[in-house]
Design a protein around this motif. Structure first.
Motif, mmCIF file in Angstrom:
data_model
loop_
_atom_site.group_PDB
_atom_site.id
_atom_site.type_symbol
_atom_site.label_atom_id
_atom_site.label_comp_id
_atom_site.label_asym_id
_atom_site.label_seq_id
_atom_site.Cartn_x
_atom_site.Cartn_y
_atom_site.Cartn_z
ATOM 1 N N THR A 123 0.862 -1.179 0.000
ATOM 2 C CA THR A 123 0.000 0.000 0.000
ATOM 3 C C THR A 123 0.899 1.229 0.000
ATOM 4 O OG1 THR A 123 -1.614 1.284 1.266
ATOM 5 C CG2 THR A 123 -0.173 -0.154 2.508
ATOM 6 N N VAL A 128 0.618 3.918 1.588
ATOM 7 C CA VAL A 128 0.631 4.660 2.855
ATOM 8 C C VAL A 128 1.950 4.414 3.575
ATOM 9 C CG1 VAL A 128 -0.513 5.018 5.061
ATOM 10 C CG2 VAL A 128 -1.865 4.468 3.020
ATOM 11 N N GLN A 165 2.642 7.750 8.260
ATOM 12 C CA GLN A 165 1.342 8.329 7.909
ATOM 13 C C GLN A 165 0.227 7.556 8.608
ATOM 14 O OE1 GLN A 165 1.635 8.016 3.610
ATOM 15 N NE2 GLN A 165 2.111 10.203 3.430
ATOM 16 N N LEU A 166 0.216 7.633 9.919
ATOM 17 C CA LEU A 166 -0.786 6.892 10.686
ATOM 18 C C LEU A 166 -1.592 7.857 11.555
ATOM 19 C CD1 LEU A 166 1.155 3.667 11.699
ATOM 20 C CD2 LEU A 166 -0.583 3.933 9.946
ATOM 21 N N ARG A 191 -4.509 9.816 9.824
ATOM 22 C CA ARG A 191 -5.861 9.802 9.268
ATOM 23 C C ARG A 191 -6.496 8.430 9.468
ATOM 24 N NH1 ARG A 191 -5.784 11.711 3.222
ATOM 25 N NH2 ARG A 191 -4.546 9.784 3.110
ATOM 26 N N GLU A 205 -8.436 6.660 7.645
ATOM 27 C CA GLU A 205 -8.383 5.773 6.488
ATOM 28 C C GLU A 205 -6.999 5.142 6.309
ATOM 29 O OE1 GLU A 205 -8.434 10.045 4.734
ATOM 30 O OE2 GLU A 205 -9.171 8.981 6.509
ATOM 31 N N ASP A 206 -5.943 5.880 6.726
ATOM 32 C CA ASP A 206 -4.590 5.329 6.635
ATOM 33 C C ASP A 206 -4.370 4.247 7.689
ATOM 34 O OD1 ASP A 206 -4.053 7.047 4.554
ATOM 35 O OD2 ASP A 206 -3.089 8.565 5.809
ATOM 36 N N SER A 231 -6.032 1.165 6.544
ATOM 37 C CA SER A 231 -5.235 0.507 5.511
ATOM 38 C C SER A 231 -4.133 -0.332 6.144
ATOM 39 C CB SER A 231 -4.640 1.560 4.572
ATOM 40 O OG SER A 231 -3.813 0.955 3.608
ATOM 41 N N HIS A 232 -3.463 0.228 7.148
ATOM 42 C CA HIS A 232 -2.411 -0.526 7.831
ATOM 43 C C HIS A 232 -2.979 -1.714 8.585
ATOM 44 C CE1 HIS A 232 1.641 1.380 7.599
ATOM 45 N NE2 HIS A 232 0.948 2.350 7.050
#
Length: 419
Positions: free
Chosen positions: A272, A274, A278-279, A281, A283-284, A287-288
């Motif tokens: 991904t 991200v 970048q943790l 938002r 949505e991020d 994703s993680h």
């Protein structure tokens, strides 16, 4: 480091021929003499049976080697007519080189199963003694052509370089290791070795293979060391490197094409864009969490039990931080969230009363799901983390059985991050 040649000699009716290798030629009845002329080894070992030793071929080859001023040593081997004799031949083969020696293997005059046995011995030596397998030669008399109109009886014989076939076995072994353990460092090493050889010895200048080799090693090390939030970026970089290297892999490493396709399929779900930092938002973070869920399943599939349990615990904490809109990388927040899930002392309970109620936005069913999972996971994690140094430790079989069932335990929570 010594440069050695290992050859065989039999009792065949060898004909004089002009053997060729690259731009080099040498006329002889015995291919080991041609190899000695081309390689100029520090030592030449000739393996022969008692019958071959008493045959005129051996006396003739000795005379030719002496004329070349080549230092040689004869090694007696059995006929290979039984399994025990084959093992004896194998042991003598692997006992010849020392660590870091540079080996050229000539299988031209080997008989019956000896060429195959010698090839397997070379694979073994590369792993056990770290020898450098420089060449595997086969003087292909059956592929001969007439040398000239003036000497039609003297054949011109090509020399086949069979070293890539040993490399193929190594690729197969590396692929098996990857599929069963997730460790792709050996694949990365083979890629980098091939890249180096192309630049140094073959005059080719590939531009993408080294990046691909490094990417395989880097991602494997990140996964092995549980750097979970670095996985998405490293996987993205690797998938990109695989795509960019596709043409060069097909050109320079055809056997690796299906292997690297398996690598792509395994690692693509972890990729991904991200970044690790970048943790912030939601949505991020989601994703993680998805990537880590995929990684957890791979740890279990690869039988990396400690990594699986460790990641599972942190995944639950991250999931609750995400649900409660708390910073997922804040150490104090994570510790406090863990205490909310399972307060183990009066001090923990007092702190919770003074602290934010991280479970306030969850309904009763969700709270029960989180705390129930956390309790089961905590017991397993502590048992693993303390290395069994407790009176009431689980058996290895019981611990592994529970780890294999982790995804079933966590599945109700995982539904929150799925579409």
């Amino acid at each position: 480091m010594a440069k050695i040649v290992i050859s065989f000699l039999g009792t065949g009716n060898y004909q004089e021929a002009e053997y060729t290798w690259d731009a080099r030629t040498y006329r002889t009845r015995f291919f080991p003499a041609a190899v000695a002329q081309w390689i100029k080894p520090d030592r030449l070992y000739v393996l022969l049976t008692d019958e071959a030793r008493n045959h005129p071929n051996w006396a003739s080859l000795q005379a030719e080697l002496t004329n070349q001023q080549i230092e040689y040593q004869d090694i007696t081997i059995p006929n290979g007519s039984s399994e025990s004799e084959l093992w004896e031949i194998f042991e003598r083969l692997v006992g010849l080189p020392q660590e870091d020696d540079e080996i050229t293997l000539d299988i031209t005059h080997g008989f019956r199963s000896l060429p195959a046995l010698a090839l397997l011995a070379m694979v073994y030596l590369r792993i056990v003694k770290q020898v450098n397998l420089r060449h595997i030669f086969y003087g292909a008399y059956e592929a001969r052509a007439s040398n000239s109109s003036t000497e039609p009886s003297v054949a011109r014989v090509p020399t086949f370089e069979l070293t890539p076939f040993v490399t193929l076995l190594e690729w197969a072994s590396a692929a098996d290791q990857f599929l069963n353990t997730g460790n792709s460092t050996v694949l990365g090493k083979l890629l980098n070795e091939r890249n180096k050889k192309l630049w140094k010895d073959e005059g080719a200048q590939p531009r993408t293979l080294q990046r691909l080799g490094n990417g395989l090693t880097t991602l494997s090390e990140i996964i092995a060391s549980l750097r979970a939030r670095e996985v998405p970026t490293a996987a993205s970089n690797l998938v990109s490197a695989l795509r960019d290297a596709e043409e060069e892999v097909r050109t320079y490493l055809p056997p690796a094409v299906p292997i690297l396709e398996n690598v792509r399929k395994a690692y693509e779900p972890l990729a991904t864009p991200v970044r690790a930092n970048q943790l912030e938002r939601p949505e991020d973070i989601r994703s993680h969490l998805r990537v880590q869920w995929e990684l957890l399943q791979k740890y279990i599939r690869w039988k990396q039990w400690v990594q699986a349990v460790t990641l599972a615990r942190e995944w639950v904490v991250t999931l609750l931080c995400w649900r409660c809109e708390q910073p997922v990388l804040d150490k104090e927040v994570r510790e406090s969230v863990a205490k909310h899930l399972n307060p183990t002392s009066e001090a923990d309970k007092k702190e919770i009363k003074q602290d934010t109620d991280y479970l306030k936005d969850l309904d009763e069913a969700e709270k029960a799901s989180f705390t129930g999972v956390w309790g089961r996971l905590g017991q397993l994690r502590n048992d693993i983390a303390h290395c069994g140094m407790r009176r009431d430790q689980r058996s290895a079989e019981d611990a592994i059985g529970q780890i294999e069932n982790l995804t079933s335990i966590l599945e109700p929570l995982a539904q929150q991050i799925k579409d």
